[in-house]
Design a protein around this motif. Structure first.
Motif, PDB file in Angstrom:
ATOM      1  N   TYR A 162       0.819  -1.217   0.000  1.00 48.12           N
ATOM      2  CA  TYR A 162       0.000   0.000   0.000  1.00 48.12           C
ATOM      3  C   TYR A 162       0.853   1.268   0.000  1.00 48.12           C
ATOM      4  CZ  TYR A 162      -4.541   2.151   0.442  1.00 48.12           C
ATOM      5  OH  TYR A 162      -5.681   2.832   0.184  1.00 48.12           O
TER       6      TYR A 162
ATOM      7  N   TYR B 148      -1.257   7.754  14.049  1.00 50.56           N
ATOM      8  CA  TYR B 148      -1.312   6.843  15.185  1.00 50.56           C
ATOM      9  C   TYR B 148      -1.322   7.601  16.510  1.00 50.56           C
ATOM     10  CZ  TYR B 148      -0.685   2.572  12.477  1.00 50.56           C
ATOM     11  OH  TYR B 148      -0.872   1.521  11.623  1.00 50.56           O
TER      12      TYR B 148
ATOM     13  N   TYR C  23     -27.483  10.322   2.643  1.00 52.23           N
ATOM     14  CA  TYR C  23     -26.319  11.197   2.603  1.00 52.23           C
ATOM     15  C   TYR C  23     -25.179  10.614   3.426  1.00 52.23           C
ATOM     16  CZ  TYR C  23     -23.595  15.480   2.806  1.00 52.23           C
ATOM     17  OH  TYR C  23     -22.593  16.401   2.701  1.00 52.23           O
ATOM     18  N   GLU C  24     -25.527  10.141   4.618  1.00 53.44           N
ATOM     19  CA  GLU C  24     -24.510   9.553   5.495  1.00 53.44           C
ATOM     20  C   GLU C  24     -23.933   8.291   4.875  1.00 53.44           C
ATOM     21  OE1 GLU C  24     -23.625  10.895   9.014  1.00 53.44           O
ATOM     22  OE2 GLU C  24     -24.083  12.313   7.417  1.00 53.44           O
TER      23      GLU C  24
ATOM     24  N   GLN D 257     -14.046   3.881   0.729  1.00 56.47           N
ATOM     25  CA  GLN D 257     -13.256   3.696  -0.488  1.00 56.47           C
ATOM     26  C   GLN D 257     -11.895   4.361  -0.392  1.00 56.47           C
ATOM     27  OE1 GLN D 257     -16.010   4.748  -3.599  1.00 56.47           O
ATOM     28  NE2 GLN D 257     -16.559   2.602  -3.861  1.00 56.47           N
ATOM     29  N   ARG D 258     -11.811   5.411   0.407  1.00 56.06           N
ATOM     30  CA  ARG D 258     -10.524   6.088   0.557  1.00 56.06           C
ATOM     31  C   ARG D 258      -9.572   5.273   1.424  1.00 56.06           C
ATOM     32  NH1 ARG D 258      -7.356  10.125   0.219  1.00 56.06           N
ATOM     33  NH2 ARG D 258      -8.560  10.744  -1.584  1.00 56.06           N
ATOM     34  N   TYR D 259     -10.055   4.795   2.569  1.00 52.65           N
ATOM     35  CA  TYR D 259      -9.145   4.216   3.548  1.00 52.65           C
ATOM     36  C   TYR D 259      -9.202   2.693   3.647  1.00 52.65           C
ATOM     37  CZ  TYR D 259      -8.670   9.016   5.216  1.00 52.65           C
ATOM     38  OH  TYR D 259      -8.424  10.356   5.306  1.00 52.65           O
TER      39      TYR D 259
ATOM     40  N   GLY E 272      -8.335  -0.888   0.119  1.00 53.20           N
ATOM     41  CA  GLY E 272      -7.016  -1.458  -0.177  1.00 53.20           C
ATOM     42  C   GLY E 272      -6.873  -2.847   0.417  1.00 53.20           C
TER      43      GLY E 272
ATOM     44  N   PHE F  98      -6.516  -5.463  -2.849  1.00 52.89           N
ATOM     45  CA  PHE F  98      -5.258  -5.899  -3.479  1.00 52.89           C
ATOM     46  C   PHE F  98      -4.167  -6.146  -2.444  1.00 52.89           C
ATOM     47  CE2 PHE F  98      -2.445  -2.353  -2.913  1.00 52.89           C
ATOM     48  CZ  PHE F  98      -3.297  -1.267  -2.718  1.00 52.89           C
ATOM     49  N   ASN F  99      -4.260  -5.496  -1.304  1.00 53.90           N
ATOM     50  CA  ASN F  99      -3.207  -5.656  -0.300  1.00 53.90           C
ATOM     51  C   ASN F  99      -3.497  -6.813   0.654  1.00 53.90           C
ATOM     52  OD1 ASN F  99      -0.704  -4.747   0.761  1.00 53.90           O
ATOM     53  ND2 ASN F  99      -1.787  -3.761   2.462  1.00 53.90           N
TER      54      ASN F  99
ATOM     55  N   PRO G 236      -5.021  -0.875  11.250  1.00 56.65           N
ATOM     56  CA  PRO G 236      -4.581   0.289  12.015  1.00 56.65           C
ATOM     57  C   PRO G 236      -5.727   1.022  12.717  1.00 56.65           C
ATOM     58  CG  PRO G 236      -4.463   0.733   9.656  1.00 56.65           C
ATOM     59  CD  PRO G 236      -5.022  -0.643   9.812  1.00 56.65           C
ATOM     60  N   PRO G 237      -5.410   1.798  13.741  1.00 63.99           N
ATOM     61  CA  PRO G 237      -6.423   2.617  14.389  1.00 63.99           C
ATOM     62  C   PRO G 237      -6.661   3.899  13.592  1.00 63.99           C
ATOM     63  CG  PRO G 237      -4.317   2.931  15.479  1.00 63.99           C
ATOM     64  CD  PRO G 237      -4.076   1.957  14.361  1.00 63.99           C
ATOM     65  N   TRP G 238      -7.920   4.255  13.392  1.00 66.54           N
ATOM     66  CA  TRP G 238      -8.222   5.444  12.569  1.00 66.54           C
ATOM     67  C   TRP G 238      -8.725   6.614  13.402  1.00 66.54           C
ATOM     68  CZ3 TRP G 238      -6.366   5.376   7.844  1.00 66.54           C
ATOM     69  CH2 TRP G 238      -6.097   4.135   7.255  1.00 66.54           C
TER      70      TRP G 238
ATOM     71  N   HIS H 150      -7.420   8.860  15.146  1.00 67.44           N
ATOM     72  CA  HIS H 150      -6.770  10.169  15.034  1.00 67.44           C
ATOM     73  C   HIS H 150      -6.856  10.727  13.625  1.00 67.44           C
ATOM     74  CE1 HIS H 150      -4.927  10.062  19.007  1.00 67.44           C
ATOM     75  NE2 HIS H 150      -4.664   8.787  18.792  1.00 67.44           N
ATOM     76  N   THR H 151      -7.397   9.923  12.702  1.00 66.74           N
ATOM     77  CA  THR H 151      -7.375  10.331  11.299  1.00 66.74           C
ATOM     78  C   THR H 151      -8.764  10.723  10.800  1.00 66.74           C
ATOM     79  OG1 THR H 151      -5.605   8.718  11.007  1.00 66.74           O
ATOM     80  CG2 THR H 151      -6.538   9.669   9.013  1.00 66.74           C
TER      81      THR H 151
ATOM     82  N   ARG I 238     -17.926  11.344  13.200  1.00 66.18           N
ATOM     83  CA  ARG I 238     -19.019  11.313  12.236  1.00 66.18           C
ATOM     84  C   ARG I 238     -18.653  10.414  11.048  1.00 66.18           C
ATOM     85  NH1 ARG I 238     -19.557  15.760   8.058  1.00 66.18           N
ATOM     86  NH2 ARG I 238     -21.064  14.808   6.682  1.00 66.18           N
TER      87      ARG I 238
END
Lengths: 651, 129
Positions: free
Chosen positions: A587, A622, B36-37, B46-48, B51, B62-63, B106-108, B110-111, B115
């Motif tokens: 990725y 993270y 909408y939600e 699809q963004r995160y 993969g 693919f990953n 991974p934890p999301w 913080h990203t 919502r």
């Protein structure tokens, strides 16, 4: 008369609607107490009043009572809770409703409020065009969270709308369309005839619309275009090229692939499509012209996005030999590139036509006050009654229907109209209409205008600026607020990110860093000297002062613990996306050569918050402590590329 | 006028707190109002997520072939039944390691914000086969 008004008030429809809301509220209330609160709601007009925002008085909440009420999620309209958006529920009191949705805020009757009449000053926006509402305040070309609007604005610029129509913020627009001075030495009369009768049929990538020219108009324009004097430097360059020897088509084919031309061009539809289709290029342009153009495209069109490759003469001969062998229209008549014997009378007529049909707006450059079409100021605020529907009695009398038809079939309204036909599919049409609807009559008051970030150019003057321009870095990369975003790597802080020596080498033989991305960066055949100059300049100029050179300075020795860093790497699961050595995911970028490629300060800075570098980076944040980020940096900095001579690239 | 919004707020807070007391059954079909939600959730997914989890959430991105254990098949009805919305949101926020599973997820937290995480949960529900 006055005696009637209380009666009239009692019969207003909103009162029944509010009573219905009470009943629904009681039924949905999660507790007795909450139910009582619904039941005892007073029946009264509700409004949001924002004097400083165009003296907005929005009474929409008189009926839309549940917009901010979570218990009304999924309730029937008009009571349903407003879906969460960037501005809701946070900003109800700041913007009101009509700022985004349109409609008549003062009205308390559905018909008037939604403006479903043709003389309504501001009809409510249909849901699929709602992003037009975003565009009233957000004037930037690309608006986050408004993909339709952004796409519409991009299409309008790409299609050259602003070359003919004046619009706020686009006063300096110049089309990328090529100047046509050297056309008579580039192509032939037959090719030009085919092109003018339907440009898209000849090249699906072109943004030139179809002007639906008559046969005699095409003739006249052709004679005019062939009569234009070719500037002497271009004439000399093409004539010199004509005498050059033929090349090796097989080698040219390899060179074509290696240079990654289809990162922008297409061959038989395969490729990026942001530059002309090359599948039949040898039947489109003469050999001498192709040679001269490839030698210096920017001399032919100063605004072209095409870089000036550092091809040798032999390279050029081989490339064009390949074009002539394989990239040609095998069905084309032999005379397709034969020039035209100019007839002066026709050429004179063509010259007039070049002006009256509007060709000059894109192919010559248009000055302020010279715009050809009606201006677009406030087009999104036009009343439907003020629009000329002409022959289109089939359309519903609304601004959106009018705009949609104007965009796709502009000449269907009356005869004699000049706007050409653009080929937009339904999605593109909707996007353009949304962008047009966002063009309000007056700008919103200052405090409601988000700053449009347009910094000064960060490209230096002089030798370095000339190199950046020659290789057209900005066609794909962002530098500051300028440039394209074809590349995923903005260059604004590239100097803080990568090592100078790595960069100098990369520029001569670029490759895709992330294994899943196709090889895209063109091999520009840059000389080592140019590469070194550019690498030095980037290393010095494009730096972020907040990124430390030495992230470990001032930190205790224990923060430099690479072994601990390796443990963190394993614990966090970084290997899900990154390759180190022989294992890992596909990725993100492989990290095997981190020390060779990346500066430690940047690695540390990035690990603290990846999205700070680019908002759309997929690497999750993270939330690392400084100590953990430093230790991870220390570990990654132990990884360097295999010694010279070993295979450089991991795929 | 002033009192109304605060009343609404009180009602909505009440509604929320009561909603939490009794575990809400996972909605299999998204309600109309959530379109909408749902769209938002799809975009974030699809963004995160695709993969590794794949376009349909089947765990075949693919990953995924580089990962052991394999990414979760999010469309599996048994999996969907076994997890509440809160469980899913928690796994998104804190990652695999945070909920006692593999750290390769991974934890999301913080990203992406609350919502967006909730919207992704809604979208994941729509992936149920």
């Amino acid at each position: 008369m006055l005696a009637f008004s209380p009666v009239k008030n009692a019969l207003r429809p909103y009162r029944a609607i509010q009573r219905q809301y009470r009943r629904i509220g009681v039924a949905r209330a999660p507790s007795m107490k909450a139910g009582e609160a619904y039941a005892s709601r007073p029946i009264a007009i509700q409004q949001i009043w924002i004097p400083e925002f165009e003296d907005r008085i929005d009474r929409c909440t008189t009926c839309h009572l549940g917009v901010a009420d979570a218990a009304m999620a999924g309730a029937p309209q008009p009571f349903r809770e407003h879906p969460a958006t960037v501005h809701t529920p946070r900003d109800f009191q700041r913007f009101g409703c009509t700022a985004c949705h349109g409609g008549e805020g003062l009205a308390t009757d559905e018909r008037d409020a939604h403006g479903n009449t043709s003389d309504a000053p501001s009809p409510i926006l249909p849901t699929d065009l709602i992003e037009a509402g975003c565009g009233r305040c957000h004037m930037a070309d690309s608006v986050r969270d408004a993909p339709t609007l952004s796409r519409g604005r991009e299409l309008m610029a790409k299609s050259g709308c602003y070359a003919c129509h004046a619009a706020r913020g686009h006063e300096d627009f110049r089309s990328e369309a090529p100047p046509l001075d050297a056309l008579s030495m580039k192509t032939g009369a037959e090719w030009l005839r085919r092109w003018l009768s339907d440009p898209k049929a000849m090249d699906a990538n072109t943004s030139m619309p179809n002007f639906r020219l008559e046969r005699d108009e095409i003739d006249a324009l052709s004679h005019y275009l062939f009569s234009r004097a070719v500037p002497s430097e271009l004439r000399r360059a093409i004539e010199t090229a004509a005498a050059e020897p033929a090349g090796d088509a097989v080698r040219g084919k390899t060179l074509f692939a290696e240079s990654r031309c289809i990162s922008c061009h297409t061959v038989d539809g395969k490729g990026n499509g942001s530059a002309p289709e090359l599948g039949k290029v040898a039947s489109r342009a003469t050999r001498p012209w192709l040679l001269a153009f490839l030698r210096d495209p920017q001399a032919f069109n100063p605004r072209t996005r095409m870089p000036r490759y550092n091809f040798s003469d032999n390279d050029l001969h081989d490339l064009v030999a390949y074009f002539e062998d394989e990239l040609r229209d095998f069905d084309a008549p032999a005379n397709i590139l034969e020039p035209l014997r100019v007839k002066t009378r026709l050429a004179e007529r063509g010259e007039k036509l070049f002006k009256t049909a509007g060709c000059f707006a894109c192919h010559g450059g248009v000055k302020e006050g010279e715009r050809f079409g009606p201006d677009l100021y406030g087009i999104g605020a036009r009343k439907a009654t003020s629009l000329d529907f002409g022959r289109r009695s089939d359309l519903s009398r609304t601004l959106t229907a009018w705009l949609a038809a104007k965009v796709t079939a502009p000449r269907s309204f009356a005869s004699g109209l000049k706007m050409p036909a653009f080929t937009f599919d339904a999605g593109q049409q909707r996007a353009v209409v949304a962008a047009l609807l966002a063009m309000a009559a007056t700008p919103v008051p200052e405090p409601y205008r988000p700053a449009v970030l347009q910094q000064a150019s960060l490209v230096p003057a002089g030798a370095i600026g000339a190199l950046i321009s020659r290789y057209r870095c900005l066609s794909c990369h962002e530098i500051g607020s300028r440039g394209g975003d074809i590349s995923t790597a903005p260059l604004t802080f590239e100097g803080s990110k990568v090592n100078r020596d790595w960069l100098a080498k990369y520029l001569t033989v670029p490759y895709s860093i992330r294994p899943i991305l196709p090889e895209r960066m063109p091999i520009l055949h840059m000389t080592n000297e140019d590469a070194a100059k550019l690498a030095d300049a980037i290393d010095m100029l494009y730096v972020d002062p907040s990124i430390p050179d030495d992230p470990f300075a001032g930190h205790p020795e224990s923060d430099h613990d690479a072994a601990e860093g390796e443990r963190i790497y394993t614990t966090l699961g970084c290997r899900a996306c990154h390759i180190i050595g022989a294992t890992g995911g596909y990725y993100g970028p492989p990290l095997t050569d981190t020390r060779t490629r990346l500066k430690p300060g940047w690695v540390f800075h990035y690990l603290q918050n990846p999205q700070r570098w680019r908002a759309d980076v997929r690497c999750p944040n993270y939330g690392l402590t400084d100590t953990d980020a430093l230790r991870l940096t220390a570990y990654l900095e132990t990884l360097s590329a295999p010694p010279a001579g070993a295979k450089e690239k991991i795929r | 006028m002033r009192a109304i919004p605060s009343l609404l707020m009180a009602v909505s807070i009440l509604a929320l707190s009561c909603g939490r007391a009794a575990p809400a059954p996972a909605a299999a079909t998204p309600r109309q109002s959530n379109r909408y939600e749902l769209q938002l959730g799809k975009e974030v997914f699809q963004r995160y997520c695709v993969g590794c989890h794949g376009d349909t959430g089947a765990g075949d991105g693919f990953n995924s072939f580089n990962l052991d254990p394999h990414p979760r098949d999010l469309g599996d009805p048994a999996f969907q039944r076994s997890k509440s919305n809160a469980d899913l949101a928690d796994a998104i926020r804190r990652g695999g390691a945070g909920v006692g599973l593999t750290s390769l997820m991974p934890p999301w937290g913080h990203t992406i914000d609350e919502r967006h995480a909730a919207a992704v949960v809604l979208y994941i529900r729509s992936l149920r086969r």
